[in-house]
Each structure stands twice: as structure tokens, then as C-alpha cells.
Write an enzyme that holds these catalytic residues in place. Structure first.
Site, PDB file in Angstrom:
ATOM      1  N   GLU A 194     -19.546  -4.262  10.564  1.00  0.00           N
ATOM      2  CA  GLU A 194     -20.343  -3.764  11.387  1.00  0.00           C
ATOM      3  C   GLU A 194     -21.420  -4.497  12.130  1.00  0.00           C
ATOM      4  O   GLU A 194     -21.898  -4.229  13.221  1.00  0.00           O
ATOM      5  CB  GLU A 194     -21.113  -2.470  10.406  1.00  0.00           C
ATOM      6  CG  GLU A 194     -20.049  -1.643   9.991  1.00  0.00           C
ATOM      7  CD  GLU A 194     -19.261  -1.940   9.134  1.00  0.00           C
ATOM      8  OE1 GLU A 194     -19.412  -2.688   8.469  1.00  0.00           O
ATOM      9  OE2 GLU A 194     -18.291  -1.040   8.770  1.00  0.00           O
ATOM     10  N   LYS A 201       0.908  -1.086   0.033  1.00  0.00           N
ATOM     11  CA  LYS A 201      -0.249   0.100  -0.030  1.00  0.00           C
ATOM     12  C   LYS A 201       1.001   1.260  -0.048  1.00  0.00           C
ATOM     13  O   LYS A 201       1.754   1.316   0.763  1.00  0.00           O
ATOM     14  CB  LYS A 201      -0.844   0.012   1.368  1.00  0.00           C
ATOM     15  CG  LYS A 201      -2.083   0.932   1.390  1.00  0.00           C
ATOM     16  CD  LYS A 201      -2.916   0.383   2.529  1.00  0.00           C
ATOM     17  CE  LYS A 201      -4.534   1.020   2.024  1.00  0.00           C
ATOM     18  NZ  LYS A 201      -5.380   0.478   3.029  1.00  0.00           N
ATOM     19  N   ARG A 216     -25.668  -1.009   7.711  1.00  0.00           N
ATOM     20  CA  ARG A 216     -25.496  -2.509   7.515  1.00  0.00           C
ATOM     21  C   ARG A 216     -26.266  -3.227   8.845  1.00  0.00           C
ATOM     22  O   ARG A 216     -26.454  -4.431   8.666  1.00  0.00           O
ATOM     23  CB  ARG A 216     -24.279  -2.962   7.510  1.00  0.00           C
ATOM     24  CG  ARG A 216     -23.251  -2.547   6.324  1.00  0.00           C
ATOM     25  CD  ARG A 216     -23.016  -3.789   5.737  1.00  0.00           C
ATOM     26  NE  ARG A 216     -22.686  -3.595   4.114  1.00  0.00           N
ATOM     27  CZ  ARG A 216     -21.430  -3.673   3.779  1.00  0.00           C
ATOM     28  NH1 ARG A 216     -20.442  -4.113   4.295  1.00  0.00           N
ATOM     29  NH2 ARG A 216     -21.355  -3.707   2.419  1.00  0.00           N
TER      30      ARG A 216
HETATM   31  C1  TPP Z   1     -19.086  -1.455   5.209  1.00  0.00           C
HETATM   32  C2  TPP Z   1     -17.635  -0.388   5.390  1.00  0.00           C
HETATM   33  N1  TPP Z   1     -17.253  -0.326   6.354  1.00  0.00           N
HETATM   34  C3  TPP Z   1     -16.035   0.522   6.501  1.00  0.00           C
HETATM   35  C4  TPP Z   1     -15.529   1.143   5.275  1.00  0.00           C
HETATM   36  C5  TPP Z   1     -14.313   2.011   5.454  1.00  0.00           C
HETATM   37  N2  TPP Z   1     -13.263   1.394   4.364  1.00  0.00           N
HETATM   38  C6  TPP Z   1     -13.079   1.561   3.188  1.00  0.00           C
HETATM   39  S1  TPP Z   1     -11.522   1.053   2.506  1.00  0.00           S
HETATM   40  C7  TPP Z   1     -11.507   0.306   4.058  1.00  0.00           C
HETATM   41  C8  TPP Z   1     -10.083  -0.649   4.173  1.00  0.00           C
HETATM   42  C9  TPP Z   1     -10.207  -1.577   3.028  1.00  0.00           C
HETATM   43  O1  TPP Z   1      -9.029  -2.627   3.196  1.00  0.00           O
HETATM   44  P1  TPP Z   1      -8.828  -3.389   1.904  1.00  0.00           P
HETATM   45  O2  TPP Z   1     -10.197  -4.011   1.387  1.00  0.00           O
HETATM   46  O3  TPP Z   1      -7.662  -4.332   2.573  1.00  0.00           O
HETATM   47  O4  TPP Z   1      -8.296  -2.553   0.714  1.00  0.00           O
HETATM   48  P2  TPP Z   1      -6.832  -1.660   0.663  1.00  0.00           P
HETATM   49  O5  TPP Z   1      -7.360  -0.238   1.109  1.00  0.00           O
HETATM   50  O6  TPP Z   1      -6.089  -2.245   1.576  1.00  0.00           O
HETATM   51  O7  TPP Z   1      -6.483  -1.858  -0.785  1.00  0.00           O
HETATM   52  C10 TPP Z   1     -12.384   0.544   5.002  1.00  0.00           C
HETATM   53  C11 TPP Z   1     -12.390   0.000   6.376  1.00  0.00           C
HETATM   54  C12 TPP Z   1     -16.339   0.909   4.169  1.00  0.00           C
HETATM   55  N3  TPP Z   1     -15.951   1.465   2.960  1.00  0.00           N
HETATM   56  N4  TPP Z   1     -17.513   0.124   3.998  1.00  0.00           N
HETATM   57 MG    MG Z   2      -5.771  -4.031   2.232  1.00  0.00          MG
END
Ligand code: TPP
Ligand code: MG
Ligand code: DXP
Length: 629
Positions: A364, A280, A392
Site C-alpha cells: 500500500e 491453495k 499503512r
Molecule cells: C496490508 C494488507 N493488505 C491486504 C490484505 C488483504 N489480504 C489478506 S490475505 C492476502 C493474500 C495473502 O497471500 P499469501 O500471503 O500468499 O497467503 P495465502 O492466502 O496464499 O495463504 C491479502 C492481499 C491484508 N490482509 N493486509
Molecule cells: Mg499465497
């Protein structure tokens, strides 16, 4: 200078390039991302991590015939650059500009919109089954991050995939990060695979092998890595158990390897998952060193990564500081986040009470049930979940928390317009979806000090409660050292009056005060009420002004249908009051991304907007007042 990138008008242009040119394209894309997002703000870290993955996907697959489904799709900037939006990329997350997530209405290459996590695998499976039923042959490719697998829906999909379709490709983009470090057993499981010594050796050798033997070596590496991974964790690969063939882990930045592997996976007549290890923030040192900060942020210095230090505490920070104080005095207070420790500012709570801080991952529904369980044992859980993400957990709130009258406090940050993230993130529905829940109280503070009072009130309340507060800063009220308990269901009359009564909920108090000024300039006597509660609404206060005034006006940073204004109308009706009510809030549509003030002006959530909406009634009252003078 983006010599190659500027020639990319569609994925067809990507397919014409050699691997060497693709490597140069990757470098140009990284530079463009760093420079452009520095101005617009956005999810720079996640997108720098998927540059090679996305290039290789568009090199091998063929959108829009093939369908890409990105989980959350906050990491779709590279996809947008390669699908005809390079020239408009500088408008991303800007008013009238590109959306920060995939949007079906924005491009034929965006086969599925998102913004909330955990949706990609299920949606992709739906597409795959639809394809099978229609006799199609296109590829369905889901790209999901490691944290997407901390989400329950992802596992509901995994449970279903092998039973439903013969062909679907999942790319697990594993950078070991959610917004914070990824959490839970699945994160540990992926970590074990990714750090297995055999894989690490393979990974180091891969570059050399590919250079020497070209494509064939790539497969060799992928297969050997797969053996290593399976060797490490046995045949009990979680995906294999779900009937999905696991490949990897492979280096998610090795373009040649990715291309060869995707070409291999294309041929597979079974559901497959490729485990790609990525970094990342890759290519931008500040984002590598600050992966949490650079997950998503406002404008930054593209050289140093420095960002403007906010001058004023945000509501989130006041929330965290207040919760810390409450926890200092009550050892039953616990804090729960669903993978949003920085956005909710629970990062500030954690050092003070590490044992009473829980990050459950992007989960959630589970977070609410976990809180319910803790509440049955006498704890006071504060569940910090954005208004939009709490959508959710509606059933868990009804079925588990309210039905059992458990004292869980829902702290809904981003209550109201979210801004740059747009319609998937605006918290505009929580009054509608919560005020019908028996026994739950719903509060909306007009400033930071009242947020603290409401949190204290919620802690003492023997039942479920919800508090919504906006993204960003408030009117900078002084927060008392000791918050006070509010009387449940009691509004606060800030100013008395007899012609018009303005009920300005929460963050709309600023516009409420301005509206009072505009009405008084018409010679009217105006009451100003701080409702405090969207449930229960203060029926006595409504009756008092409903009988005395010629008009009630409500203002809320919430959709009109089912919101606070609707609740007040119901109280007017029940008490057989004849007073007209003008409601100011968001219309019955999804609101685009944009700057909060601009959007409020555009949709009339301002004092001027209220005046224009109430003009007929105000004119009548003014006329009546003049007639009696
Ligand atoms: C239901 C929900 N909860 C929380 C979020 C906030 N959120 C957006 S991206 C993320 C982390 C995603 O991590 P990953 O899937 O590993 O993708 P990366 O950013 O590492 O590429 C979160 C918690 C969201 N978008 N949707
Ligand atoms: Mg990730
Ligand atoms: C992609 C995602 O859902 C989060 O990164 C979200 O964009 C955070 O929103 P805030 O910037 O309001 O914390």
C-alpha cells in the site's frame, strides 16, 4: 466423522500420533474445514493449503513455549483446531465466537495477533531478539505466504534478521497465490524455483524415497531440492544474500518430509527459511478451480462450492463501473490496487482498460507513491485501497501526495464497520487520520449515485481527495448515466427544520431518516442534512442550523474521536455558536467482529441509540415548545 480430531484438545495430543494417524487427522481436518466454513464463511482456500504444514509444526514444535507467528493469520484455522478450539470452531467469525485471525486474548497458543499482511517476520524477529536477550531457548517460527513477500515490511525484516539473531525459522508457504495470482518479480522468482525441472523430479521421487527409506530420505530430498534450487538460481538465493539459510523447495503436503525437515531445522543455530510448495484450496475441487473466489468468502455449498448470487450491486461494483465510465472519457484515469482486485471490484475495470490497471502486490505504501509519480505526469490515479489497509500509507499521503498537491483519488472501500473480519479490518479511522491533512478533501456518499458524483468530482479536483464507502450494498439508488460535479465543501439540505438538525454522514443516512421520524413524533421540527464532506465541513450550514436549532445531532460510521462529529463541533466552536451537539459513532475502543446491524445496535449507532443519547436535550426542547403553546 472426525474420530481423531475430536481427541485433539491440545498440541500434546498431536505429538502422540503416528505419521499414519497424522495423515488421517489431516483428512479429518480438511473435511471439518470444508463443512464448517461452508456455514460460517471464511478463508477456506488458504487454510486447506496449510493443513499438513500446521500439523507438522505442532508435531515438532511446542507452543506456547515456542512461538508461532502467522502472516495475516487468515490461515490459522488449522492451528485453532489443534490448540483447544476444535469444539468451538463452528463459531469462527460468528458473533461472540472465535476470531477469524490469531488473537492473543483468544489463546495462549496465539502468540501474535494479525489481520494485515507483512507483519510476521518483523514481529518474529522481535520475539527472537527478546528471547536471546532473556537467555531463552524457545523456537520462534514465522509462517508467511508467498504474497507476504510482495510487502515491503517483510523485506525490512529480512534485511535485519541475520544481523540481529542467531535463531529464527521462517516457513515460506508458497502456493503462488495472493488473493489473485501473486504478482511481481518475487512471485516470478519463487515460481522459477518451484517449477525447476530438477525440483519437480525430486518432488515426484520424494514420496517413494520417504516410503522406502523413511526419515533419512526426507533430508536427502530436502538437501537435493535445495541444491536444485540453488543450482537453478545460483548461490544468489535471495534469502542467502540476506544471511538466511534457504532450504527447499519441498512438498508442503508431505507430512513425513515436513516433520523430518522441521526437526532438522530445529537444530540449526542460524536463521533459516524453508520454502514449502503448497496448493491453495487443496482437497476441495471448487476451491482448487476457484482459488481467487475461495480465498475468503461467505457461506457456500460444501458439495458444489456454489454461493448465493447477490441480488444487488455492491458499492464496490458501482465504484468499478463508474471508474470504467470515467476512464472511457478520460485517458488519464488509471486504477491501482494493492493485491485486492476482487475485493475492490477492479476486476471489473481491468478488462475494459487493461493497460490502465495496476496491481502492485500487498504494497500500500508503494501503491500511493506509485500513484503520486503517475500524477506528476498528468495522470489521474484512482487508488483503490480499503480504509483499514490505507492506514499503512499515511506518511505517503501527507509527505508525497498532499505536500505536492497531487490529484490522487483514494477510494476507500470498507469505509466503516467491516463485519466478520473484526477489529483488524473495520475502516473506522480514516476521517480522523485524513482530515488533518492540508488540502485533502474527504467525501462520504449517502448512496450509490452520490458515490459516482463524488468520483467525478474527485477526478476534476486539482488536488488530493479521499472517498470512503461501506462494504456491501447501499440503498440501491439509481445511478445517473452522467455523474455531476459537487460543490466542494457544500452539504445538501434534504429537509429543513427549526428545532433539531440531524447531520447523517454517508451510510448512516438510513438511520438519520429514522431519527428524523422519531424526533418528529415528539412534535419537533427537524432538519436533515447530508454532509457529503468530512473535510471541509460546510461551516455555513452548521452556522445556519446552529443558530436556528436547539440541538445538532451527528451520525457517522466512524470512531467519534477525530471523526465528522468532532469536525462539526470545531466549526460550532469557531463560530461561537451555543448550540449543543450530540455525536453518534463508534466509541474509543476496538470493535469486535460481528454482523454489522447487530454491532450498530449494541453500540448505539441507530436512531434509537441517538434518541437515548440526546434524550436530555430533546426533552428540554419538547418542554420549551409545550410551554409556549
Ligand atoms: C496490508 C494488507 N493488505 C491486504 C490484505 C488483504 N489480504 C489478506 S490475505 C492476502 C493474500 C495473502 O497471500 P499469501 O500471503 O500468499 O497467503 P495465502 O492466502 O496464499 O495463504 C491479502 C492481499 C491484508 N490482509 N493486509
Ligand atoms: Mg499465497
Ligand atoms: C484476510 C484479508 O485481509 C482479506 O481476505 C479480507 O478478509 C478481505 O475482506 P473482504 O471480505 O471485506 O473483502
Amino acid at each position: 466423522m472426525s474420530r481423531i480430531l475430536e481427541t485433539i484438545n491440545s498440541p500434546a495430543d498431536v505429538k502422540k500420533l503416528s505419521v499414519a494417524e497424522l495423515t488421517m487427522l489431516a483428512a479429518e481436518i480438511r473435511e471439518r474445514l470444508i463443512q464448517s466454513v461452508a456455514k460460517t464463511g471464511g478463508h477456506i482456500g488458504p487454510n486447506l493449503g496449510v493443513v499438513e504444514l500446521t500439523i507438522a509444526m505442532h508435531y515438532v514444535f511446542d507452543t506456547p513455549t515456542d512461538s508461532f507467528v502467522f502472516d495475516v493469520s487468515h490461515q490459522a484455522y488449522v492451528h485453532k483446531l489443534l490448540t483447544g478450539r476444535e469444539k468451538t470452531f463452528h463459531t469462527i467469525r460468528q458473533p461472540e465466537g472465535l476470531n477469524g485471525f490469531m488473537l492473543r486474548t483468544e489463546s495462549e497458543h496465539d502468540s501474535y495477533g494479525a489481520g494485515h499482511a507483512g507483519t510476521a517476520l518483523s514481529a518474529a524477529l522481535g520475539m527472537a531478539v527478546a528471547r536471546d536477550m532473556s537467555g531463552g531457548s524457545e523456537h520462534i517460527v514465522a509462517l508467511a505466504g508467498d504474497a507476504a513477500f510482495t510487502n515491503g515490511i517483510s523485506f525490512e525484516a529480512l534485511n535485519n534478521i541475520a544481523a540481529q539473531t542467531k535463531r529464527m525459522i521462517i516457513i515460506l508457504n508458497d502456493n503462488e497465490w495472493s488473493i489473485d495470482k501473486n504478482v511481481g518479480a518475487i512471485a516470478e522468482y519463487f515460481h522459477k524455483i518451484a517449477t525447476n525441472s530438477t525440483y519437480v523430479t525430486l518432488h515426484d521421487k520424494a514420496a517413494g524415497l520417504v516410503e522406502r527409506f523413511g526419515g533419512k530420505a526426507a533430508l536427502h530430498v530436502a538437501k537435493r531440492a535445495e541444491e536444485a534450487a540453488k543450482g537453478l538460481v545460483g548461490r544468489g538465493m535471495i534469502f542467502e544474500e540476506f544471511g538466511i539459510s534457504y532450504f527447499g523447495p519441498i512438498d508442503g503436503h508431505n507430512l513425513q518430509l515436513l516433520i523430518e525437515t522441521f526437526q532438522f531445522l530445529k537444530q540449526q543455530n542460524k536463521p533459516v527459511v524453508l520454502h514449502a510448495i503448497t496448493q491453495k484450496g487443496r482437497g476441495f475441487q471448487p476451491a482448487i478451480e476457484g482459488q481467487k473466489k475461495f480465498h475468503g468468502l461467505g457461506p457456500y455449498d460444501p458439495e458444489t462450492g456454489e454461493t448465493k448470487v447477490p441480488g444487488q450491486k455492491t458499492y464496490s461494483e458501482i465504484f468499478a463501473e463508474t471508474l470504467t465510465k470515467l476512464a472511457n472519457g478520460n485517458d488519464k484515469v488509471v486504477a491501482i490496487t494493492a493485491a485486492m482486485p476482487n475485493g475492490t471490484a477492479l476486476d471489473l475495470f481491468r478488462p475494459h482498460h487493461p493497460k490502465r490497471y495496476f496491481d502492485v502486490g500487498i504494497a500500500e505504501e508503494h501503491a500511493v507513491l506509485f500513484a503520486a509519480g503517475m500524477a506528476t505526469k498528468g495522470y489521474r490515479p484512482f487508488c483503490a485501497i480499503y480504509s483499514t489497509f490505507l492506514q499503512r500509507s499515511f506518511d505517503q499521503i501527507v509527505h508525497d501526495v498532499a505536500l505536492q498537491n497531487l490529484p490522487v483519488v483514494f477510494c476507500m472501500d470498507r469505509g466503516g464497520l467491516s463485519g466478520d473480519d473484526g477489529p483488524t479490518h473495520h475502516g473506522l479511522f480514516d476521517i480522523s487520520y485524513l482530515r488533518g491533512v492540508p488540502g485533502l478533501i474527504h467525501m462520504d456518499p449517502m448512496d450509490e449515485d452520490e458515490l459516482a458524483d463524488m468520483m467525478y468530482t474527485a477526478m476534476l479536483h486539482d488536488g488530493p481527495s479521499a472517498i470512503r464507502y461501506p462494504r456491501g450494498t447501499g440503498p440501491a439508488s439509481v445511478v445517473k448515466d452522467q455523474p455531476v460535479a459537487l460543490e466542494i465543501g457544500k452539504a445538501e439540505v434534504l429537509q429543513d427544520g427549526s428545532d433539531v438538525a440531524v447531520f447523517a454522514l454517508g451510510a448512516m443516512m438510513g438511520e438519520g431518516r429514522r431519527l428524523v421520524g422519531l424526533l418528529e413524533a415528539q412534535g419537533l421540527s427537524v432538519a436533515l442534512v447530508n454532509p457529503r464532506f468530512a473535510k471541509p465541513v460546510d461551516a455555513e450550514c452548521v452556522a445556519l442550523y446552529g443558530r436556528r436549532c436547539g440541538l445538532l445531532i451527528t451520525l457517522e460510521d466512524h470512531v467519534l474521536d477525530g471523526g465528522f462529529g468532532s469536525a462539526l463541533l470545531e466549526r460550532v466552536n469557531e463560530q461561537e455558536l451555543a448550540v449543543p451537539v450530540v455525536r453518534v459513532g463508534w466509541p474509543d475502543q476496538f470493535i469486535e467482529h460481528g454482523k454489522q446491524d447487530d454491532l450498530r445496535k449494541k453500540y448505539g449507532l441507530t436512531a434509537e441509540g441517538a434518541m437515548s443519547k440526546a434524550a436530555g436535550f430533546v426533552g428540554k426542547i419538547v418542554g420549551e415548545r409545550l410551554a409556549v403553546q
